[in-house]
Design a protein around this motif. Structure first.
Motif, PDB file in Angstrom:
ATOM      1  N   SER A   1      -1.699  -7.171  -3.402  1.00  0.00           N
ATOM      2  CA  SER A   1      -1.839  -7.026  -4.856  1.00  0.00           C
ATOM      3  C   SER A   1      -2.600  -5.751  -5.211  1.00  0.00           C
ATOM      4  O   SER A   1      -2.266  -5.078  -6.190  1.00  0.00           O
ATOM      5  CB  SER A   1      -2.540  -8.250  -5.449  1.00  0.00           C
ATOM      6  N   ILE A   2      -3.602  -5.401  -4.418  1.00  0.00           N
ATOM      7  CA  ILE A   2      -4.369  -4.172  -4.662  1.00  0.00           C
ATOM      8  C   ILE A   2      -3.509  -2.953  -4.350  1.00  0.00           C
ATOM      9  O   ILE A   2      -3.502  -1.969  -5.094  1.00  0.00           O
ATOM     10  CB  ILE A   2      -5.669  -4.163  -3.833  1.00  0.00           C
ATOM     11  N   ILE A   3      -2.753  -3.011  -3.261  1.00  0.00           N
ATOM     12  CA  ILE A   3      -1.872  -1.895  -2.890  1.00  0.00           C
ATOM     13  C   ILE A   3      -0.829  -1.684  -3.975  1.00  0.00           C
ATOM     14  O   ILE A   3      -0.585  -0.549  -4.410  1.00  0.00           O
ATOM     15  CB  ILE A   3      -1.195  -2.164  -1.525  1.00  0.00           C
ATOM     16  N   ALA A   4      -0.221  -2.777  -4.434  1.00  0.00           N
ATOM     17  CA  ALA A   4       0.806  -2.680  -5.470  1.00  0.00           C
ATOM     18  C   ALA A   4       0.234  -2.096  -6.752  1.00  0.00           C
ATOM     19  O   ALA A   4       0.855  -1.238  -7.391  1.00  0.00           O
ATOM     20  CB  ALA A   4       1.417  -4.053  -5.733  1.00  0.00           C
ATOM     21  N   GLU A   5      -0.954  -2.531  -7.124  1.00  0.00           N
ATOM     22  CA  GLU A   5      -1.585  -2.014  -8.344  1.00  0.00           C
ATOM     23  C   GLU A   5      -1.854  -0.515  -8.219  1.00  0.00           C
ATOM     24  O   GLU A   5      -1.638   0.242  -9.164  1.00  0.00           O
ATOM     25  CB  GLU A   5      -2.885  -2.778  -8.619  1.00  0.00           C
ATOM     26  N   ALA A   6      -2.295  -0.078  -7.048  1.00  0.00           N
ATOM     27  CA  ALA A   6      -2.567   1.349  -6.827  1.00  0.00           C
ATOM     28  C   ALA A   6      -1.282   2.169  -6.906  1.00  0.00           C
ATOM     29  O   ALA A   6      -1.275   3.267  -7.475  1.00  0.00           O
ATOM     30  CB  ALA A   6      -3.253   1.559  -5.477  1.00  0.00           C
ATOM     31  N   THR A   7      -0.187   1.649  -6.342  1.00  0.00           N
ATOM     32  CA  THR A   7       1.067   2.415  -6.379  1.00  0.00           C
ATOM     33  C   THR A   7       1.605   2.517  -7.795  1.00  0.00           C
ATOM     34  O   THR A   7       2.221   3.524  -8.145  1.00  0.00           O
ATOM     35  CB  THR A   7       2.149   1.814  -5.458  1.00  0.00           C
TER      36      THR A   7
ATOM     37  N   LYS B   1     -11.735  -1.956  -5.796  1.00  0.00           N
ATOM     38  CA  LYS B   1     -11.118  -3.288  -5.846  1.00  0.00           C
ATOM     39  C   LYS B   1     -11.536  -4.134  -4.638  1.00  0.00           C
ATOM     40  O   LYS B   1     -11.759  -5.344  -4.765  1.00  0.00           O
ATOM     41  CB  LYS B   1      -9.598  -3.179  -5.912  1.00  0.00           C
ATOM     42  N   LEU B   2     -11.644  -3.512  -3.460  1.00  0.00           N
ATOM     43  CA  LEU B   2     -12.076  -4.250  -2.273  1.00  0.00           C
ATOM     44  C   LEU B   2     -13.529  -4.700  -2.419  1.00  0.00           C
ATOM     45  O   LEU B   2     -13.879  -5.819  -2.034  1.00  0.00           O
ATOM     46  CB  LEU B   2     -11.892  -3.404  -1.011  1.00  0.00           C
ATOM     47  N   LYS B   3     -14.387  -3.842  -2.983  1.00  0.00           N
ATOM     48  CA  LYS B   3     -15.787  -4.223  -3.218  1.00  0.00           C
ATOM     49  C   LYS B   3     -15.863  -5.411  -4.168  1.00  0.00           C
ATOM     50  O   LYS B   3     -16.645  -6.343  -3.951  1.00  0.00           O
ATOM     51  CB  LYS B   3     -16.576  -3.039  -3.799  1.00  0.00           C
ATOM     52  N   GLU B   4     -15.050  -5.383  -5.239  1.00  0.00           N
ATOM     53  CA  GLU B   4     -15.014  -6.492  -6.190  1.00  0.00           C
ATOM     54  C   GLU B   4     -14.583  -7.783  -5.497  1.00  0.00           C
ATOM     55  O   GLU B   4     -15.152  -8.852  -5.736  1.00  0.00           O
ATOM     56  CB  GLU B   4     -14.066  -6.180  -7.343  1.00  0.00           C
ATOM     57  N   ALA B   5     -13.568  -7.681  -4.633  1.00  0.00           N
ATOM     58  CA  ALA B   5     -13.079  -8.859  -3.927  1.00  0.00           C
ATOM     59  C   ALA B   5     -14.144  -9.415  -2.990  1.00  0.00           C
ATOM     60  O   ALA B   5     -14.312 -10.641  -2.870  1.00  0.00           O
ATOM     61  CB  ALA B   5     -11.806  -8.515  -3.156  1.00  0.00           C
ATOM     62  N   LEU B   6     -14.883  -8.542  -2.318  1.00  0.00           N
ATOM     63  CA  LEU B   6     -15.910  -8.988  -1.379  1.00  0.00           C
ATOM     64  C   LEU B   6     -17.092  -9.645  -2.095  1.00  0.00           C
ATOM     65  O   LEU B   6     -17.746 -10.525  -1.533  1.00  0.00           O
ATOM     66  CB  LEU B   6     -16.389  -7.818  -0.525  1.00  0.00           C
ATOM     67  N   LYS B   7     -17.376  -9.232  -3.329  1.00  0.00           N
ATOM     68  CA  LYS B   7     -18.488  -9.836  -4.077  1.00  0.00           C
ATOM     69  C   LYS B   7     -18.248 -11.318  -4.323  1.00  0.00           C
ATOM     70  O   LYS B   7     -19.202 -12.078  -4.475  1.00  0.00           O
ATOM     71  CB  LYS B   7     -18.667  -9.111  -5.419  1.00  0.00           C
TER      72      LYS B   7
END
Length: 82
Positions: free
Chosen positions: A21-27, A73-79
């Protein structure tokens, strides 16, 4: 030749485990594309299938923006796990 045609494409590896989902959003948000590139492994034996890894492809500036976006986005997910 136009300046757009002269731009070089660069590759940015996507960290393993990055949610699609993060990859798709970035593309969609940046002018980058998802592609696969072979991974060089020291233990590869001739005849073995070559492992592939996902990379983002685009011009340098867009990849820098995409990288910052993915990292945030990865930092947000890890929180969520704190």
């Amino acid at each position: 030749m136009s300046q757009e045609n002269e731009r070089k494409s660069f590759f940015m590896p996507i960290p393993a485990g990055t949610p699609y989902s993060i990859i798709a959003e970035a593309t969609h948000k940046f002018k980058v594309e998802l592609a696969e590139k072979p991974v060089q492994t020291p233990s590869a034996v001739e005849g073995d299938s070559i492992p592939m890894a996902w990379v983002l492809v685009g011009d340098r500036d867009e990849l820098i923006k995409a990288k910052a976006f993915i990292c945030e986005k990865l930092k947000e997910a890890l929180k969520k796990f704190e």
